[in-house]
Design an enzyme around this catalytic site. Structure first.
Site, short mmCIF file in Angstrom:
data_model
loop_
_atom_site.label_atom_id
_atom_site.label_comp_id
_atom_site.label_asym_id
_atom_site.label_seq_id
_atom_site.Cartn_x
_atom_site.Cartn_y
_atom_site.Cartn_z
N CYS A 61 0.73 -1.06 -0.03
CA CYS A 61 0.02 0.08 0.07
C CYS A 61 0.92 1.22 0.09
O CYS A 61 1.57 1.38 0.80
CB CYS A 61 -0.96 0.03 1.32
SG CYS A 61 -1.91 1.47 1.30
N CYS A 76 0.16 3.27 3.36
CA CYS A 76 0.65 2.85 4.73
C CYS A 76 1.73 1.74 4.72
O CYS A 76 2.25 1.55 6.04
CB CYS A 76 -0.68 2.37 5.65
SG CYS A 76 -1.02 0.78 5.16
N CYS A 105 -6.26 -2.55 0.70
CA CYS A 105 -5.31 -2.52 1.75
C CYS A 105 -5.78 -3.10 2.86
O CYS A 105 -7.14 -2.94 3.45
CB CYS A 105 -4.90 -1.02 1.96
SG CYS A 105 -3.71 -1.18 3.44
N CYS A 143 -5.29 0.14 5.85
CA CYS A 143 -5.77 1.51 6.11
C CYS A 143 -7.08 1.44 5.11
O CYS A 143 -7.59 2.52 5.28
CB CYS A 143 -4.86 2.66 5.40
SG CYS A 143 -4.53 2.54 3.72
N ASP A 171 22.09 -0.04 -17.21
CA ASP A 171 21.92 -1.40 -16.61
C ASP A 171 20.87 -2.06 -17.13
O ASP A 171 19.74 -1.68 -17.33
CB ASP A 171 21.60 -0.80 -15.10
CG ASP A 171 21.56 -2.21 -14.13
OD1 ASP A 171 21.36 -3.32 -14.67
OD2 ASP A 171 21.35 -2.00 -13.02
ZN LIG Z 1 -2.72 1.02 3.56
#
Ligand SMILES: [Zn+2]
EC number: 6.3.5.13
Length: 414
Positions: free
Chosen positions: A200, A203, A216, A219, A338
């Site tokens: 997420c 959070c 999520c 949250c 790269d």
């Molecule tokens: Zn979250």
């Protein structure tokens, strides 16, 4: 429109056009960047002045912005003239040139580099901002992708003002960035590449995914209900009222149907009837060489540009199931030196078909294919690749400078 330009702005515009024309005449590209640079030196507020009074849409994201800008332009042209930076000069110099070249255009569809979104929001006061997706990109290692989403979130909060945001409900980074805005139209534009959004952005907890839905576990950030989506059956976009708009795109893949959905969502905010706009999208055959079809010695090549891991995955979804595939990889400055990112891409879907590998870094690619159990042959260049496959259709997937090399071989095909 730019009828009320100050004398200084008019002078800057004249110099801009002259510089761009000189650059074109001396074979240094289309002159958008140098022209814009000259104009902005003479009048630093030129972009703002040229944008004033026009209805502007900004289109940004890691992948698909050039194509979506092209689709959006085609759609809005149903109701009026559109200024657009169709050659991919997607920084303020390019935007300034695009507007200066089309003084009578009431509308503007501007592709915007991810890092200039804030600057453009301030300068162009867009009516609509379309946000497509965010994923890691070799062209730009300057900023980690979650940090870029955080920057967007902050920028949108302070500068989006009266803009309506058209945003991809399937990309958690985009949803998090756009959810600070008052007016958001959500599009189910899909996300083939989920590695950059496993956690997420709000959070840091784990994101659960069930089919299309994601949420999520901590949250509660979750996938908003989209108003626009790509139809599950057939080739169509479904609008907010459930109505289907049939597509007959020349450009391949689900990704381009999603780009079409975003373009129709944007166009409808400009007052274009999607039923009138949808057929216009089918007239787009290629975009700055992308998806162009070229013929050489009985081989019909289709050129696909794939700049980053998400782009490579999307291109494998676009290619027809049977033709041979030519993969070309470079690692010059704009590609990123790269090549380790190729280990983020799953190549197993190519197993069992004829694969030809070329480009500056063909050996890196060969090792990668070997790890994924895909048979291949290695050749020096695109000419040798053409000779290595039988007559008939051929899919060519290349990263940025490799793609430009191949376009040059075909006289900068558009
Ligand atoms: Zn979250």
């Amino acid at each position: 429109m730019s009828a009320n330009l100050t004398p200084r702005a008019k002078f800057a515009t004249t110099l801009l056009r002259t510089a761009a024309a000189l650059s074109r005449a001396t074979g240094r590209g289309d002159g958008s960047v140098i022209g814009g640079r000259v104009g902005l030196i003479v009048e630093p507020r030129l972009l703002e002045l040229l944008a004033e009074g026009r209805h502007v849409v900004l289109i940004s994201g890691t992948n698909g912005k050039t194509t979506t800008t092209r689709f959006t332009t085609a759609a809005i042209e149903a109701i009026g003239k559109v200024a657009t930076n169709s050659f991919g000069a997607n920084m303020p110099t390019g935007h300034t040139t695009a507007l200066a070249k089309a003084p009578k255009a009431e509308y503007a569809a501007l592709e915007c580099d991810e890092h200039y979104l804030g600057q453009l929001l301030d300068a162009a006061s867009p009516k609509v901002v379309a946000l497509l997706n965010l994923s890691r990109d070799q062209l730009d290692r300057a900023m980690e992708v979650t940090a870029l989403a955080a920057k967007w979130r902050q920028t949108l909060q302070t500068s989006a003002g009266q803009s309506t945001i058209v945003a991809n409900a399937d990309d958690p980074l985009i949803v998090w960035a756009a959810s600070v805005c008052q007016r958001v139209v959500w599009v189910a534009a899909g996300q083939s590449w989920t590695a950059d959004s496993a956690i997420c952005p709000n959070c840091g907890s784990h994101l659960d995914r069930f089919g299309e839905f994601w949420r999520c576990t901590n949250c509660g950030l979750n996938r908003p209900s989209p108003q626009w989506s790509v139809a599950q059956e057939g080739e169509a976009v479904v609008g907010p009222d459930g109505r289907r708009y049939e597509l007959n795109l020349q450009l391949p893949g689900r990704v381009n149907r999603a780009n079409a959905a975003t373009a129709l969502a944007v166009a409808s905010l400009f007052g274009v009837d999607p039923a009138q706009a949808a057929p216009r999208l089918s007239e787009v055959a290629s975009v700055a060489g992308r998806y162009a079809k070229v013929e050489r010695e009985g081989r019909q090549l289709r050129l696909l540009l794939a700049k980053n891991p998400a782009g490579w995955l999307e291109s494998f979804d676009m290619i027809e199931p049977h033709p041979p595939v030519v993969l070309s990889l470079n690692a010059r400055e704009v590609d990123g030196f790269d090549t380790s990112w190729i280990y983020d891409v799953d190549f197993t879907s190519l197993a069992g078909r004829k694969v030809v590998v070329t480009g500056d870094r063909r050996t890196d690619l060969a090792v990668r294919l070997e790890v994924d159990g895909v048979d291949f042959i290695v050749v020096d260049d695109i000419r040798a690749a053409i000779a290595a496959v039988p007559p008939g259709p051929v899919e060519v997937v290349a990263n940025y400078t490799a793609f430009q090399d191949i376009r040059a071989e075909f006289n900068r095909v558009n």
